[in-house]
Design an enzyme around this catalytic site. Structure first.
Site, PDB file in Angstrom:
ATOM      1  N   LEU A 152      69.064  14.249  58.556  1.00 34.89           N
ATOM      2  CA  LEU A 152      68.471  13.816  57.307  1.00 34.89           C
ATOM      3  C   LEU A 152      67.191  14.409  56.847  1.00 34.89           C
ATOM      4  O   LEU A 152      66.676  14.814  57.652  1.00 34.89           O
ATOM      5  CB  LEU A 152      68.091  12.188  57.241  1.00 34.89           C
ATOM      6  CG  LEU A 152      69.613  11.329  57.748  1.00 34.89           C
ATOM      7  CD1 LEU A 152      68.925   9.917  57.802  1.00 34.89           C
ATOM      8  CD2 LEU A 152      70.604  11.169  56.837  1.00 34.89           C
ATOM      9  N   ASP A 153      67.198  14.791  55.651  1.00 36.24           N
ATOM     10  CA  ASP A 153      66.074  15.294  54.880  1.00 36.24           C
ATOM     11  C   ASP A 153      64.790  14.315  55.421  1.00 36.24           C
ATOM     12  O   ASP A 153      64.860  13.324  55.895  1.00 36.24           O
ATOM     13  CB  ASP A 153      65.921  15.486  53.589  1.00 36.24           C
ATOM     14  CG  ASP A 153      66.934  16.213  52.933  1.00 36.24           C
ATOM     15  OD1 ASP A 153      67.373  17.071  53.846  1.00 36.24           O
ATOM     16  OD2 ASP A 153      67.534  15.967  51.876  1.00 36.24           O
ATOM     17  N   ARG A 154      63.468  15.112  55.559  1.00 39.71           N
ATOM     18  CA  ARG A 154      62.406  14.346  56.101  1.00 39.71           C
ATOM     19  C   ARG A 154      62.228  13.169  55.272  1.00 39.71           C
ATOM     20  O   ARG A 154      61.790  12.029  55.611  1.00 39.71           O
ATOM     21  CB  ARG A 154      61.203  15.382  55.984  1.00 39.71           C
ATOM     22  CG  ARG A 154      59.821  14.766  56.311  1.00 39.71           C
ATOM     23  CD  ARG A 154      58.710  15.457  56.030  1.00 39.71           C
ATOM     24  NE  ARG A 154      58.606  16.807  56.496  1.00 39.71           N
ATOM     25  CZ  ARG A 154      58.016  16.917  57.673  1.00 39.71           C
ATOM     26  NH1 ARG A 154      57.118  16.030  58.044  1.00 39.71           N
ATOM     27  NH2 ARG A 154      57.691  18.056  58.188  1.00 39.71           N
TER      28      ARG A 154
END
Length: 324
Positions: A152-154
């Site tokens: 998942l993106d940050r």
């Protein structure tokens, strides 16, 4: 001579792959040569390297300590940072755990996996937890390292799936690759959204800028994203969407929604800063979370099970979340 006894965490690996993990800086040609010369044997017998390992198997490396050490990088979990420093209790993030896999909730502003050697990501936090619980020993990490299988993106929160054993990692990698596991996200966008069904487009990535662009250019990679509007708040003019990923490209949901005219609230990179929502509802990142996964039925691991987390941010109270 070095002796390695295979346990259930390494079971299912091919012999050559385990040797390559153990002697992780050695070229493949060296491993094959040692197998041919019987300097690496399995259960005291000559091996080709294609043998599938079972718990209790014994691998012997008839190599000098100097040679072995020259082909091993530093093993173990080298983060040298503990969970307390991040002010996060990993145990409180766990949604499901068995002997093979673990599912947990990634907070915003945490990396799924480290991008630089000095990073401390959810992957390092997972390994620290398993070491503390005694599920894995430090000296086993050179043979098998538990790992997050999806990313998942940050600034995206939600469910991460990780393998605790080689069996669990292979299973998760397979169902993610063949898309037999269903992945659902929630997003809050500005406006009265009317998106419905599966939308197709094409995506390209600028790696230098870490930015993707969605278009109708068939020369780029195909993406498929499923959309369903769950609720609309007329007062704030915002919509709550349920999104299903059918392809899993970097930034796919964020860029696809921008292309369709509904950028996610709080997503600065893809066009929706929305300071109003930051001030009024304490929105600190893009309102996108991986909230549900459904495993395929008839499988050996977590057959047909569903795992879900519900959003807790203030802005979600503007919607009827019973529709989740």
């Amino acid at each position: 001579m070095r002796e390695i006894e295979v346990n259930d965490k390494q079971e299912g690996y091919k012999l050559k792959k385990l040797c390559m993990r153990y002697l992780d800086t050695a070229p493949q040609s060296f491993i094959y040569k040692m197998l041919r010369k019987k300097n690496i044997v399995l259960n005291d017998k000559k091996a080709t390297g294609d043998e599938v390992l079972k718990s209790g198997d014994v691998i012997k490396l008839y190599l000098s300590e100097e040679t072995i050490n020259s082909f091993k990088s530093e093993s173990g979990n080298n983060s040298q940072i503990n969970n307390q420093k991040n002010n996060i209790s990993f145990k409180k993030l766990i949604i499901y755990e068995d002997k093979d896999i673990i599912i947990f909730n990634k907070p915003v502003n945490m990396l799924s996996q480290k991008a630089k050697p000095e990073d401390y990501s959810m992957n390092e936090m997972l390994i620290d937890y398993l070491l503390e619980e005694g599920d894995i020993q430090e000296n086993e990490l050179s043979l098998f390292k538990p790992s997050v299988c999806n990313r998942l993106d940050r600034n995206t929160s939600g469910l991460l799936l990780a393998g605790k054993t080689s069996h669990g990692s292979r299973y998760l990698s397979r169902v993610l690759k063949d898309r037999t596991i269903q992945k659902y996200y929630l997003a809050v966008v500005k406006g009265s959204c009317s998106l419905s069904g599966i939308k197709k487009a094409f995506i390209s990535k600028d790696r230098k800028q870490n930015l993707v662009t969605v278009s109708e250019n068939e020369g780029d990679m195909l993406i498929e994203t499923g959309f369903e509007v769950l609720d609309y708040n007329k007062k704030e003019d915002i919509s709550l969407l349920r999104i299903e990923l059918f392809t899993g490209k970097s930034h796919q949901i964020r860029a696809h929604l921008k292309y369709l005219g509904y950028p996610i609230i709080g997503d600065i990179k893809y066009g929706s800063d929305n300071r109003y929502f930051r001030d009024r509802y304490k929105v600190k990142s893009q309102l996108l979370m991986a909230y549900k996964v459904v495993f395929p039925a008839g499988e050996e691991v977590v057959s047909g099970k569903e795992f879900m987390i519900k959003p807790k941010d203030d802005i979600y109270k503007l919607f009827d979340t019973t529709k989740l």
